[in-house]
Design a protein around this motif. Sequence first.
Motif, PDB file in Angstrom:
ATOM      1  N   VAL A  85       0.878  -1.168   0.000  1.00 38.19           N
ATOM      2  CA  VAL A  85       0.000   0.000   0.000  1.00 38.19           C
ATOM      3  C   VAL A  85       0.915   1.217   0.000  1.00 38.19           C
ATOM      4  O   VAL A  85       1.619   1.471   0.963  1.00 38.19           O
ATOM      5  N   THR A  86       0.933   1.897  -1.088  1.00 38.32           N
ATOM      6  CA  THR A  86       1.871   3.016  -1.232  1.00 38.32           C
ATOM      7  C   THR A  86       1.206   4.327  -0.837  1.00 38.32           C
ATOM      8  O   THR A  86      -0.016   4.407  -0.712  1.00 38.32           O
ATOM      9  N   SER A  87       2.041   5.332  -0.629  1.00 32.98           N
ATOM     10  CA  SER A  87       1.498   6.681  -0.417  1.00 32.98           C
ATOM     11  C   SER A  87       2.381   7.677  -1.169  1.00 32.98           C
ATOM     12  O   SER A  87       3.505   7.340  -1.585  1.00 32.98           O
ATOM     13  N   GLU A 259      -5.743  -9.863  -1.786  1.00 25.88           N
ATOM     14  CA  GLU A 259      -4.773  -8.899  -1.209  1.00 25.88           C
ATOM     15  C   GLU A 259      -3.527  -8.768  -2.079  1.00 25.88           C
ATOM     16  O   GLU A 259      -2.604  -8.043  -1.733  1.00 25.88           O
ATOM     17  N   TRP A 581      -5.101   2.437 -10.776  1.00 30.08           N
ATOM     18  CA  TRP A 581      -4.513   1.194 -10.274  1.00 30.08           C
ATOM     19  C   TRP A 581      -3.197   0.910 -10.990  1.00 30.08           C
ATOM     20  O   TRP A 581      -3.125   1.054 -12.204  1.00 30.08           O
ATOM     21  N   MET A 587      -3.400  -3.380  -6.567  1.00 31.64           N
ATOM     22  CA  MET A 587      -2.415  -2.410  -6.057  1.00 31.64           C
ATOM     23  C   MET A 587      -2.750  -1.022  -6.597  1.00 31.64           C
ATOM     24  O   MET A 587      -2.660  -0.780  -7.796  1.00 31.64           O
ATOM     25  N   ARG A 588      -3.081  -0.151  -5.664  1.00 32.86           N
ATOM     26  CA  ARG A 588      -3.535   1.179  -6.044  1.00 32.86           C
ATOM     27  C   ARG A 588      -2.345   2.101  -6.362  1.00 32.86           C
ATOM     28  O   ARG A 588      -1.297   2.021  -5.729  1.00 32.86           O
ATOM     29  N   ASN A 590      -0.905   5.430  -5.901  1.00 28.42           N
ATOM     30  CA  ASN A 590      -1.088   6.594  -5.034  1.00 28.42           C
ATOM     31  C   ASN A 590      -0.108   7.718  -5.362  1.00 28.42           C
ATOM     32  O   ASN A 590       0.127   8.609  -4.536  1.00 28.42           O
TER      33      ASN A 590
END
Lengths: 649, 49
Positions: A85-87, A259, A581, A587-588, A590
């Motif tokens: 999960v990236t930011s 996931e 995505w 996997m989003r 971001n």
Amino acid sequence: MKRLFEGRMRNKQLLSWLAVGVLVGALLLPLVISIPLLAEEFEDAALEQAAFAEETLGEDVPAQEIGYDVHYGDEGIVQGPPAPVTSDNENDYPRYNFESRVIIWVANQQHLYYGSFVLAVPIFVMIIEFIGMVTKDRAMAQKYDTLAYDFIKISITAYSITAILGGVLVFTFMILYPAFWTYMTKIFHPAMHIYVLLFLAESGTLYIYYYGWDAMREGLLKWVHLSMAVFLNVFGTVLMMLANSWATFMMSPAGVDAEGQYLGNIWLAVHNHLWNPVNIHRILGNMVFGGGIVAAYAAYRFLSAKNDEERAHYDWMGYVAMFIAVAFLIPLPFAGYYLMREVYAYRQQMGITLMGGLLAWLFIIQAVLIGALFLTTNYYLWQGMERMRGAERYQKYIKYMTFVLIVCFLVWLTPHTMVMTPTELKEMGGQQHPVVGNYGVMSAKNGAVNIIITTTVLSFLLYQRCNKIPTVPWARYGNIALWALFSVAFVNIIWLAIYGYYIPANVRVGLSVPQVVSTLSCLFIGMTINLFMMRGAKPTGPVEWGKISVRSQYALFMLATSFTWMMGLMGYIRSSVRLHWHVNEIMRDNSPWAFTHTIGFAANMISFNVLFFWVTLLFVFWLGSLGTKKAVVEKGRAAPVAALAPSTN
Amino acid sequence: MAKDVMMTIVLFAASIAYFTFINWWLMDFQGLDYWYMFRSGAELSSGGH
């Protein structure tokens, strides 16, 4: 002396057969290895192993997490971490003072352009070399061989550039998208190793194939040489399919759970839902693209030719390349249709985003390009008729075909709805124009594109017979049969298009299949009748290669540039359909660039990529022109082009 | 001349029969009814999107 010579020949033959055997054996090796592995079914074996370990060792075995494949629904042992999960920070998305997505866009597109070219060219080099080997006329055989060599020579420089661009692409991914890249390599590392090995094998084979051309030009060694071309193409195609699996995994992931945890079966990740539709579409697309590039190269050489011999050779080369491109262009829309159908089957929303939503206007641009491609192809064929005496008989039909093509082109590019201001919307009474809007629907467009393709087939058929007068006793009836076939096919395609307006959508969608088959019937039945009719036909004159207008050569440039632009456009559409995505629904993205660009920006980017590619390709062309092997063209002897062009006998 | 006319009629009829057959057969193959409009009565629809 004679005995010694015979002995050497026998040894040479033995070695040649041995080499062919080794090549065939090596070709079959992956199959032999993969059959037991496939039969074993990875995840079942893993599950059994785990159960066995648990039984024998009791509680000491740590519990293994079981996951369910997000696409296939199969059970599997979790063997990888969840998708990160990236930011929006420098760790997940390191950056320069520039949009990272644009950098990766350019790196990807350039690699793809060159990759497509070097994968396609060996396929038709193999075909042309084979035609040369089975052609009985020695002069013609030599001409084909020289042509094949000319083709592979262009691709050899491009091959090095492809490899360099591949390196640039990998580093760009690693530097700008490390989290995404790490995730992808965790899943695909076995396939990536195979990819690297195949790349090495392909490079080795290509260099031996190219540099061994003269040394292996006679007898059985020539067959060994040709076998190497088969080998080269198998490597190239598998490489492309592996790379496709990564791109399609990003669109329609499989082999992982919800996931994004890898479930241990690489085959499922590779064989995701859109893999095969993209494989088919890309193979055909590469052939069209490769043909277009070589045709442009030939046009470039034609325009800069110093004498008639050179002009004749490059005119012929341009024609053959254009023929290859168009032969694969005809089935390409059907492959595209299959791909879209599978996109809809996978996620209806994805299909709607593509064709009826955010990206729909890009398809209008695509329609314009496809229409332009077919118009240009027809134009080139009509110009090509100038090479032959006797073509005047058919020139009167050109104006009717132009009319049909333009009307269909207009229908084909009519948008369903327009982007308008509220005032314009009010004046028109809605988003759809009351008259023109009727043509912006699939019923009309399917009919239009099939008529365009059928007209192109007709143009080609006329081109093939324009310097010949049939002498078979049933020629009159053959002509009637061709008239009947084409006119009823045209009526049938139009009828099905109109019929589509009177039936519900779920029935209407099926009408595209008989429309396609009507077009293909004209192609196969029409060509077969024509071929038999032209047996022993009386020639009205030779094909005078080189005697073609300069305009026709610009048409070849137009074809190649349109292919390049369309490839850039469709690549962008395919990629941007994932929206926000990295890996669809797993996997989003971001990063600050997780939005869809405006059409204008995308069009500018595609144009930049096209321009960049063509500028670098001019360098490749220039290299190719150094020390060119001259074509053997007998003076005063017009060269017939068996199998691919109207012959003189 | 008469033979030409006859052959023209035969060849056109054969082409019409062929295309009608593929229309029907390929729709049937997809589990769809080619004669839908004739069975249910004509009614103008949107022509798709």
